[in-house]
Design a protein around this motif. Structure first.
Motif, mmCIF file in Angstrom:
data_model
loop_
_atom_site.group_PDB
_atom_site.id
_atom_site.type_symbol
_atom_site.label_atom_id
_atom_site.label_comp_id
_atom_site.label_asym_id
_atom_site.label_seq_id
_atom_site.Cartn_x
_atom_site.Cartn_y
_atom_site.Cartn_z
ATOM 1 N N VAL A 57 42.806 -77.938 -59.639
ATOM 2 C CA VAL A 57 41.487 -78.516 -59.411
ATOM 3 C C VAL A 57 41.287 -78.856 -57.922
ATOM 4 N N GLU A 58 42.347 -79.265 -57.260
ATOM 5 C CA GLU A 58 42.242 -79.515 -55.812
ATOM 6 C C GLU A 58 41.891 -78.222 -55.070
ATOM 7 N N ASP A 59 42.462 -77.103 -55.512
ATOM 8 C CA ASP A 59 42.139 -75.822 -54.885
ATOM 9 C C ASP A 59 40.698 -75.405 -55.169
ATOM 10 N N ILE A 60 40.226 -75.668 -56.371
ATOM 11 C CA ILE A 60 38.826 -75.335 -56.694
ATOM 12 C C ILE A 60 37.899 -76.167 -55.798
ATOM 13 N N ILE A 61 38.158 -77.457 -55.712
ATOM 14 C CA ILE A 61 37.343 -78.349 -54.882
ATOM 15 C C ILE A 61 37.341 -77.880 -53.422
ATOM 16 N N ALA A 62 38.538 -77.590 -52.899
ATOM 17 C CA ALA A 62 38.659 -77.201 -51.487
ATOM 18 C C ALA A 62 37.960 -75.877 -51.225
ATOM 19 N N HIS A 63 38.076 -74.936 -52.163
ATOM 20 C CA HIS A 63 37.465 -73.642 -51.903
ATOM 21 C C HIS A 63 35.939 -73.684 -52.071
ATOM 22 N N LEU A 64 35.435 -74.502 -52.975
ATOM 23 C CA LEU A 64 33.975 -74.663 -53.079
ATOM 24 C C LEU A 64 33.427 -75.201 -51.756
ATOM 25 N N GLU A 65 34.213 -76.067 -51.123
ATOM 26 C CA GLU A 65 33.838 -76.628 -49.818
ATOM 27 C C GLU A 65 33.741 -75.522 -48.756
ATOM 28 N N VAL C 68 36.484 -65.229 -52.674
ATOM 29 C CA VAL C 68 37.670 -66.036 -52.988
ATOM 30 C C VAL C 68 38.911 -65.239 -52.585
ATOM 31 N N PRO C 69 39.209 -65.223 -51.285
ATOM 32 C CA PRO C 69 40.286 -64.357 -50.798
ATOM 33 C C PRO C 69 41.657 -64.787 -51.301
ATOM 34 N N ARG C 70 42.521 -63.817 -51.435
ATOM 35 C CA ARG C 70 43.841 -64.028 -51.990
ATOM 36 C C ARG C 70 44.804 -64.661 -50.983
ATOM 37 N N HIS C 71 44.699 -64.207 -49.731
ATOM 38 C CA HIS C 71 45.683 -64.661 -48.748
ATOM 39 C C HIS C 71 45.135 -65.837 -47.964
ATOM 40 N N LYS C 72 45.434 -66.978 -48.427
ATOM 41 C CA LYS C 72 44.889 -68.211 -47.882
ATOM 42 C C LYS C 72 45.834 -69.299 -48.339
ATOM 43 N N ASN C 73 45.770 -70.438 -47.743
ATOM 44 C CA ASN C 73 46.639 -71.517 -48.217
ATOM 45 C C ASN C 73 46.024 -72.231 -49.406
ATOM 46 N N TYR C 74 46.634 -72.075 -50.550
ATOM 47 C CA TYR C 74 46.225 -72.839 -51.724
ATOM 48 C C TYR C 74 47.380 -73.764 -52.073
ATOM 49 N N PRO C 82 43.177 -68.235 -56.690
ATOM 50 C CA PRO C 82 41.924 -67.455 -56.670
ATOM 51 C C PRO C 82 41.451 -67.099 -58.082
ATOM 52 N N ALA C 83 42.386 -66.800 -58.974
ATOM 53 C CA ALA C 83 42.006 -66.454 -60.349
ATOM 54 C C ALA C 83 41.367 -67.651 -61.056
ATOM 55 N N HIS C 84 41.911 -68.849 -60.845
ATOM 56 C CA HIS C 84 41.321 -70.051 -61.446
ATOM 57 C C HIS C 84 39.912 -70.303 -60.900
ATOM 58 N N ILE C 85 39.751 -70.124 -59.589
ATOM 59 C CA ILE C 85 38.446 -70.378 -58.962
ATOM 60 C C ILE C 85 37.402 -69.379 -59.475
#
Lengths: 133, 133, 133
Positions: A57-65, C68-74, C82-85
């Protein structure tokens, strides 16, 4: 129609509301049916995703940002356009099946209330409909 | 199942359809139930967001354009791939609760038909189901 | 509640499941009602979009990859953030109306199971509710 009160704790805040919804389903006595979850706000949403590891969920929040950046020219004067945009991307409703007297969710699935313009006091509406009324 | 005809006015055009859906609910006589709104198109969608200040919807439209740019290499020959992508991001259905003979919406919420490949003549399907048939 | 088994063939894979859902509706004998489609996974989703030209879905897949790029810091350690997002962007449920004993879909609409973290064996839940039980 049931109402759940939610107190969000920060600007952007996803809260796992699965236990509260599960409890409403249990106390309804409905064995088989459909559960609707509705957010009556325009800068908040609801989504279903993994609730085992909170970093999802932290990754979803950060990527929506990243997808909907805050510092940009928006027209809406209140300054919360990113919250409105994120709300429409996530959606303001969920439908979940009820089976065996419980929400039918996958192993990793939880229901999240998504605050995008908090902290605030929010509401969530839950409606439970039995297959055979 | 009811059908609402919509004439979109430009390429990308969000239309507030809350009054038309509200009217169908009122004339159905259903006091408590569920209203489904379905878009039978693949380059249009439906979303619920603020309808008090029209700049909110303008910001959603403008930012979707940034997220899904028009001038890019897409494979689909018709050239309307961005419209298809935006349609899946927004979604082609909404569920809204009916309470007291009316759509139960939050203070700021309105229902928007989202045209992404207009102008065109479009349809919207509305189905109203009473809790106790 | 019906269950459809799906074997996805690659990392990201959209499969047209319209025929399987249509068959369940036909064999249910329901003439008029609602069909719910639910994905019980957190790295897969369901969407309705064009199924006449397969390049539409290829464009959706490719553009989600850009958004939603794959190579990024998650933060999530499994590496499939990326799949969850993407799953939350597309959504894990669809509602489709049933009319005349069939799914009521627009001319170009098909229902797609969206794999974002495959290949895997997946499930899809389908629930069919008649207007008059």
């Amino acid at each position: 129609m049931h109402r759940i009160s939610i107190k969000t704790r920060s600007d952007v805040d996803f809260q796992d509301i699965t236990p509260q919804v599960q409890e409403l389903v249990a106390s309804s006595g409905v064995e088989s049916g459909v559960c609707y979850i509705l957010v009556p706000h325009t800068t908040a949403a609801v989504t279903v995703n993994e609730h085992a590891d909170p970093s999802v969920v932290e990754d979803i929040i950060a990527h929506l940002e990243v997808m909907v950046p805050r510092h940009k020219n928006y027209r809406h004067g209140e300054g919360n356009s990113p919250a409105h945009i994120k709300a429409s991307l996530m959606g303001n409703s969920e439908v979940i099946l009820i089976d065996g007297g419980r929400l039918f969710l996958g192993t990793w699935q939880g229901i999240f209330f998504c605050e995008f313009d908090g902290p605030r006091n929010r509401n969530l509406l839950v409606k439970i409909i039995a297959d055979k009324p």
